[in-house]
Design a protein around this motif. Structure first.
Motif, PDB file in Angstrom:
ATOM      1  N   ASP A 180       0.831  -1.212   0.000  1.00 12.90           N
ATOM      2  CA  ASP A 180       0.000   0.000   0.000  1.00 12.90           C
ATOM      3  C   ASP A 180       0.865   1.261   0.000  1.00 12.90           C
ATOM      4  O   ASP A 180       0.617   2.203  -0.742  1.00 12.90           O
ATOM      5  CB  ASP A 180      -0.924   0.027   1.230  1.00 12.90           C
ATOM      6  CG  ASP A 180      -1.961  -1.094   1.171  1.00 12.90           C
ATOM      7  OD1 ASP A 180      -2.172  -1.636   0.062  1.00 12.90           O
ATOM      8  OD2 ASP A 180      -2.531  -1.431   2.227  1.00 12.90           O
ATOM      9  N   GLU A 181       1.881   1.238   0.848  1.00 12.69           N
ATOM     10  CA  GLU A 181       2.762   2.397   0.974  1.00 12.69           C
ATOM     11  C   GLU A 181       3.466   2.679  -0.356  1.00 12.69           C
ATOM     12  O   GLU A 181       3.527   3.816  -0.821  1.00 12.69           O
ATOM     13  CB  GLU A 181       3.795   2.100   2.070  1.00 12.69           C
ATOM     14  CG  GLU A 181       4.452   3.315   2.664  1.00 12.69           C
ATOM     15  CD  GLU A 181       5.589   2.896   3.602  1.00 12.69           C
ATOM     16  OE1 GLU A 181       6.607   3.591   3.600  1.00 12.69           O
ATOM     17  OE2 GLU A 181       5.453   1.863   4.305  1.00 12.69           O
ATOM     18  N   ALA A 182       3.983   1.623  -0.976  1.00  7.28           N
ATOM     19  CA  ALA A 182       4.730   1.788  -2.226  1.00  7.28           C
ATOM     20  C   ALA A 182       3.808   2.139  -3.395  1.00  7.28           C
ATOM     21  O   ALA A 182       4.245   2.654  -4.414  1.00  7.28           O
ATOM     22  CB  ALA A 182       5.517   0.517  -2.536  1.00  7.28           C
ATOM     23  N   SER A 183       2.517   1.843  -3.235  1.00  6.17           N
ATOM     24  CA  SER A 183       1.566   2.129  -4.324  1.00  6.17           C
ATOM     25  C   SER A 183       1.197   3.602  -4.384  1.00  6.17           C
ATOM     26  O   SER A 183       0.598   4.069  -5.346  1.00  6.17           O
ATOM     27  CB  SER A 183       0.274   1.320  -4.135  1.00  6.17           C
ATOM     28  OG  SER A 183       0.580  -0.042  -4.122  1.00  6.17           O
ATOM     29  N   ASN A 184       1.543   4.318  -3.329  1.00  5.01           N
ATOM     30  CA  ASN A 184       1.245   5.739  -3.262  1.00  5.01           C
ATOM     31  C   ASN A 184       2.334   6.511  -4.014  1.00  5.01           C
ATOM     32  O   ASN A 184       3.286   7.012  -3.439  1.00  5.01           O
ATOM     33  CB  ASN A 184       1.191   6.132  -1.783  1.00  5.01           C
ATOM     34  CG  ASN A 184       0.753   7.555  -1.602  1.00  5.01           C
ATOM     35  OD1 ASN A 184       0.255   8.194  -2.540  1.00  5.01           O
ATOM     36  ND2 ASN A 184       0.954   8.082  -0.411  1.00  5.01           N
ATOM     37  N   ILE A 185       2.187   6.579  -5.348  1.00  9.37           N
ATOM     38  CA  ILE A 185       3.238   7.178  -6.166  1.00  9.37           C
ATOM     39  C   ILE A 185       2.858   8.603  -6.554  1.00  9.37           C
ATOM     40  O   ILE A 185       1.693   8.982  -6.508  1.00  9.37           O
ATOM     41  CB  ILE A 185       3.507   6.346  -7.444  1.00  9.37           C
ATOM     42  CG1 ILE A 185       2.214   6.131  -8.250  1.00  9.37           C
ATOM     43  CG2 ILE A 185       4.146   5.019  -7.097  1.00  9.37           C
ATOM     44  CD1 ILE A 185       2.414   5.432  -9.574  1.00  9.37           C
ATOM     45  N   GLY A 186       3.856   9.395  -6.963  1.00 10.43           N
ATOM     46  CA  GLY A 186       3.596  10.765  -7.409  1.00 10.43           C
ATOM     47  C   GLY A 186       2.771  10.769  -8.689  1.00 10.43           C
ATOM     48  O   GLY A 186       2.549   9.726  -9.295  1.00 10.43           O
ATOM     49  N   GLU A 187       2.327  11.959  -9.084  1.00  9.83           N
ATOM     50  CA  GLU A 187       1.517  12.091 -10.288  1.00  9.83           C
ATOM     51  C   GLU A 187       2.351  11.704 -11.516  1.00  9.83           C
ATOM     52  O   GLU A 187       3.443  12.224 -11.726  1.00  9.83           O
ATOM     53  CB  GLU A 187       1.041  13.538 -10.415  1.00  9.83           C
ATOM     54  CG  GLU A 187      -0.032  13.738 -11.458  1.00  9.83           C
ATOM     55  CD  GLU A 187      -0.550  15.178 -11.475  1.00  9.83           C
ATOM     56  OE1 GLU A 187      -1.712  15.370 -11.861  1.00  9.83           O
ATOM     57  OE2 GLU A 187       0.206  16.098 -11.107  1.00  9.83           O
ATOM     58  N   LEU A 188       1.835  10.788 -12.321  1.00  6.02           N
ATOM     59  CA  LEU A 188       2.557  10.339 -13.509  1.00  6.02           C
ATOM     60  C   LEU A 188       2.543  11.437 -14.571  1.00  6.02           C
ATOM     61  O   LEU A 188       1.613  12.239 -14.632  1.00  6.02           O
ATOM     62  CB  LEU A 188       1.907   9.069 -14.066  1.00  6.02           C
ATOM     63  CG  LEU A 188       2.083   7.827 -13.195  1.00  6.02           C
ATOM     64  CD1 LEU A 188       1.191   6.699 -13.684  1.00  6.02           C
ATOM     65  CD2 LEU A 188       3.546   7.382 -13.199  1.00  6.02           C
ATOM     66  N   PRO A 189       3.580  11.451 -15.431  1.00  4.65           N
ATOM     67  CA  PRO A 189       3.653  12.521 -16.438  1.00  4.65           C
ATOM     68  C   PRO A 189       2.376  12.646 -17.278  1.00  4.65           C
ATOM     69  O   PRO A 189       1.923  13.756 -17.555  1.00  4.65           O
ATOM     70  CB  PRO A 189       4.859  12.121 -17.305  1.00  4.65           C
ATOM     71  CG  PRO A 189       5.328  10.802 -16.816  1.00  4.65           C
ATOM     72  CD  PRO A 189       4.766  10.565 -15.470  1.00  4.65           C
ATOM     73  N   GLU A 190       1.817  11.508 -17.657  1.00  6.43           N
ATOM     74  CA  GLU A 190       0.597  11.530 -18.476  1.00  6.43           C
ATOM     75  C   GLU A 190      -0.580  12.163 -17.731  1.00  6.43           C
ATOM     76  O   GLU A 190      -1.352  12.942 -18.306  1.00  6.43           O
ATOM     77  CB  GLU A 190       0.242  10.080 -18.829  1.00  6.43           C
ATOM     78  CG  GLU A 190      -0.431   9.910 -20.142  1.00  6.43           C
ATOM     79  CD  GLU A 190      -0.435   8.426 -20.541  1.00  6.43           C
ATOM     80  OE1 GLU A 190       0.535   7.703 -20.218  1.00  6.43           O
ATOM     81  OE2 GLU A 190      -1.421   7.998 -21.150  1.00  6.43           O
ATOM     82  N   ASP A 191      -0.691  11.843 -16.439  1.00  6.32           N
ATOM     83  CA  ASP A 191      -1.786  12.400 -15.634  1.00  6.32           C
ATOM     84  C   ASP A 191      -1.609  13.901 -15.443  1.00  6.32           C
ATOM     85  O   ASP A 191      -2.573  14.669 -15.465  1.00  6.32           O
ATOM     86  CB  ASP A 191      -1.852  11.705 -14.266  1.00  6.32           C
ATOM     87  CG  ASP A 191      -2.171  10.218 -14.412  1.00  6.32           C
ATOM     88  OD1 ASP A 191      -2.800   9.852 -15.437  1.00  6.32           O
ATOM     89  OD2 ASP A 191      -1.787   9.429 -13.535  1.00  6.32           O
ATOM     90  N   LYS A 192      -0.351  14.293 -15.249  1.00 14.51           N
ATOM     91  CA  LYS A 192      -0.060  15.716 -15.089  1.00 14.51           C
ATOM     92  C   LYS A 192      -0.403  16.469 -16.373  1.00 14.51           C
ATOM     93  O   LYS A 192      -1.012  17.532 -16.342  1.00 14.51           O
ATOM     94  CB  LYS A 192       1.408  15.920 -14.721  1.00 14.51           C
ATOM     95  CG  LYS A 192       1.666  17.168 -13.894  1.00 14.51           C
ATOM     96  CD  LYS A 192       3.127  17.337 -13.561  1.00 14.51           C
ATOM     97  CE  LYS A 192       3.591  16.728 -12.267  1.00 14.51           C
ATOM     98  NZ  LYS A 192       3.047  17.356 -11.054  1.00 14.51           N
ATOM     99  N   LEU A 193      -0.027  15.868 -17.495  1.00 16.02           N
ATOM    100  CA  LEU A 193      -0.318  16.478 -18.803  1.00 16.02           C
ATOM    101  C   LEU A 193      -1.825  16.698 -18.954  1.00 16.02           C
ATOM    102  O   LEU A 193      -2.280  17.789 -19.300  1.00 16.02           O
ATOM    103  CB  LEU A 193       0.192  15.577 -19.937  1.00 16.02           C
ATOM    104  CG  LEU A 193      -0.046  16.093 -21.354  1.00 16.02           C
ATOM    105  CD1 LEU A 193       0.946  17.202 -21.695  1.00 16.02           C
ATOM    106  CD2 LEU A 193       0.075  14.971 -22.380  1.00 16.02           C
ATOM    107  N   ASN A 194      -2.590  15.661 -18.670  1.00 14.03           N
ATOM    108  CA  ASN A 194      -4.042  15.761 -18.801  1.00 14.03           C
ATOM    109  C   ASN A 194      -4.636  16.783 -17.847  1.00 14.03           C
ATOM    110  O   ASN A 194      -5.554  17.514 -18.205  1.00 14.03           O
ATOM    111  CB  ASN A 194      -4.703  14.388 -18.584  1.00 14.03           C
ATOM    112  CG  ASN A 194      -4.383  13.457 -19.735  1.00 14.03           C
ATOM    113  OD1 ASN A 194      -4.148  13.912 -20.860  1.00 14.03           O
ATOM    114  ND2 ASN A 194      -4.344  12.162 -19.470  1.00 14.03           N
ATOM    115  N   ARG A 195      -4.097  16.848 -16.640  1.00 12.68           N
ATOM    116  CA  ARG A 195      -4.604  17.823 -15.674  1.00 12.68           C
ATOM    117  C   ARG A 195      -4.287  19.246 -16.139  1.00 12.68           C
ATOM    118  O   ARG A 195      -5.127  20.143 -16.056  1.00 12.68           O
ATOM    119  CB  ARG A 195      -3.995  17.573 -14.289  1.00 12.68           C
ATOM    120  CG  ARG A 195      -4.525  18.510 -13.207  1.00 12.68           C
ATOM    121  CD  ARG A 195      -4.139  18.064 -11.811  1.00 12.68           C
ATOM    122  NE  ARG A 195      -2.704  18.022 -11.600  1.00 12.68           N
ATOM    123  CZ  ARG A 195      -1.961  19.089 -11.286  1.00 12.68           C
ATOM    124  NH1 ARG A 195      -2.521  20.271 -11.150  1.00 12.68           N
ATOM    125  NH2 ARG A 195      -0.659  18.970 -11.101  1.00 12.68           N
TER     126      ARG A 195
END
Ligand code: ZN
Ligand code: MN
Length: 474
Positions: free
Chosen positions: A289-304
């Motif tokens: 669970d802890e390791a699954s908490n990753i930063g915003e991926l480049p693709e997600d940032k692009l879309n946002r």
């Protein structure tokens, strides 16, 4: 006859843990040779490896980022081969049951989205480094045992262009989730390319050549292009059977050619077996669970950026071109700058001024500094022309005190309401005929009044002038 290129890539990413994967020596780059070593990474008899939890976490995070199966149970294996930079004569790696199973990433080439499958990603230790002098060689074991994530793709790429798009995407993913600095010059992101060809329409796979240790996008492109050309030529001339063998080749960056190095090993050559010194790995749920908490991926940032901030696609792409860029932009917004002006002043004005070795990290301008500059433009305190002059000074003096520069360069717009009002009053009374024309519908005259005020009050804030004039002419 037309040919199709088949490319599969293996990428070694050095994970940015503080210590090595199986001992507590530092992973820092460029230290005095053989100072970050201990019995374990020197491969001394009796030393026992212990898995670094951070390395495991970072491998899991990568798996999450590529939507892969995470194998909660995995094992380490010994990959046996002899080389002077490998004192144990085996590398601890993973063979069966790697941490990360099948996943994928999307790449974009010429506006088309293509999915590239990733077969697996496994943890392993790096070897040391041989340093060849003219008549002798030296071995530096500082790098021995630093954690690597080896990411193996399916042979899904059909051109050097697709391979580069895949590598750039992978590079940006590991940077954005901050599991590696992916510095290519320091070897923290290096690539082996498996290249083969086949007649277009043929579904068989032919002999594949592995090009080893490519560490720049430019060389990868050149090496693949050269290799494809070599294979096609020998097929066309009828020498494919004789000339092309399944082997490992090196790219000669001086001559721009690939050269045979050794026969390609198959996995059986390495005599893999489970490492008896290491326990099998079980990933507990809380670590997962802890390791699954990753930063915003480049693709997600692009879309946002596009959908929520209303930024044009090309601009948004520039903003996510590196983690530093994206962060710089977001910090500008945090300092109160408007979105639209931040995009222009970062993408066009600042980037346009960075030449040669000067980049965003070393130019001396902080996100806060540029953010304040943009904020002063937003507020109408300075105009665009003055802002350019200020930015030049900021770069030249490596000075981020925008308000000080505005004052010292005398670029502050006149913002004094009383002064503006009295000037407007005298202009309106001197032009009462035009005022009457304006009031009877000749709207165009508004520009005339603005012009008169600007002429009489050099450096006045035009936003204020417009505001007060409108009020007066109501
Ligand atoms: Zn060590
Ligand atoms: Mn490897």
């Amino acid at each position: 006859m037309d040919f199709e290129t088949i490319i599969g890539l293996e990428v070694h990413v050095q994970l940015n843990t503080k210590t090595k994967i199986f001992c507590s020596c530092a992973t820092s780059f460029g230290d005095i040779p053989n100072t970050n070593v201990c019995p374990t990474c020197l491969g001394l008899p009796g030393a026992l490896p212990v898995l670094n939890k951070e390395a495991l976490k970072k491998a899991i995070s990568f798996g999450v980022a590529i939507n892969a199966t995470i194998n909660q149970d995995s094992i380490f294996a010994r990959k046996n081969y002899f080389y002077p930079d490998l004192p144990k004569a085996y590398q601890i790696s993973q063979f069966e049951k790697p941490i990360v199973g099948l996943g994928s990433i999307n790449i974009e080439v010429d506006g088309e989205i293509k999915k590239i499958n990733i077969t697996r990603a496994h943890l392993e230790e790096d070897a040391g480094k041989n340093i060849h002098q003219s008549d002798y060689s030296q071995v530096d074991l500082n790098r021995a045992c630093t954690p690597l994530l080896e990411i193996v793709s399916e042979p899904d790429m059909r051109s050097a262009q697709e391979a580069i798009a895949y590598l750039k995407k992978l590079h940006s993913v590991v940077r954005f989730i901050e599991i590696s600095d992916a510095n290519m010059q320091e070897g923290s992101f290096r690539c082996d390319a498996n290249v083969s060809i086949r007649p277009l329409g043929d579904k068989n796979l032919y002999k594949r050549v592995e090009i080893k240790n490519l560490n720049s996008f430019k060389f990868i492109q050149k090496a693949i292009d050269y290799e494809v050309e070599r294979q096609i030529e020998s097929w066309r001339s009828g020498n494919y059977d004789k000339e092309i063998i399944q082997e490992t080749r090196l790219f000669d960056t001086q001559k721009g050619i690939t050269r045979g190095m050794r026969d390609k090993e198959e996995s059986a050559d390495y005599r893999y077996f489970p490492d008896p010194d290491l326990l099998s790995v079980h990933i507990p749920q809380d670590l997962l669970d802890e390791a699954s908490n990753i930063g915003e991926l480049p693709e997600d940032k692009l879309n946002r950026f596009i959908n929520e901030l209303g930024i044009k696609k090309d601009d948004a792409k520039t903003l996510i071109s590196s983690l530093e860029m994206a962060r710089f932009f977001e910090d500008m917004l945090d300092s109160g700058a408007s979105i639209k002006n931040s995009v222009t002043w970062l993408n066009v004005e600042l980037l346009g001024r960075l030449k040669g070795d000067i980049n965003l990290q070393n130019c001396g301008i902080t996100a806060q500094g540029l953010g304040i500059l943009v904020k002063r433009i937003d507020e109408g305190k300075i105009n665009g022309k003055s802002a350019k002059e200020i930015l030049d000074s900021m770069l030249k003096q490596r000075n981020n005190d925008v308000d000080f520069l505005i004052k010292s360069l005398g670029l502050e717009q006149i913002d004094n309401d009383d002064m503006i009002i009295s000037t407007i009053d005298s202009i309106l009374s001197a032009n009462s005929d035009k005022v009457n024309e304006y009031k009877s519908g000749k709207d165009k005259l508004f520009g005339f009044f603005v012009g008169q005020v600007m002429k009489n009050l050099k450096g006045v804030n035009p936003v204020k002038v417009n505001e007060i004039l409108k009020e007066k002419l109501k």
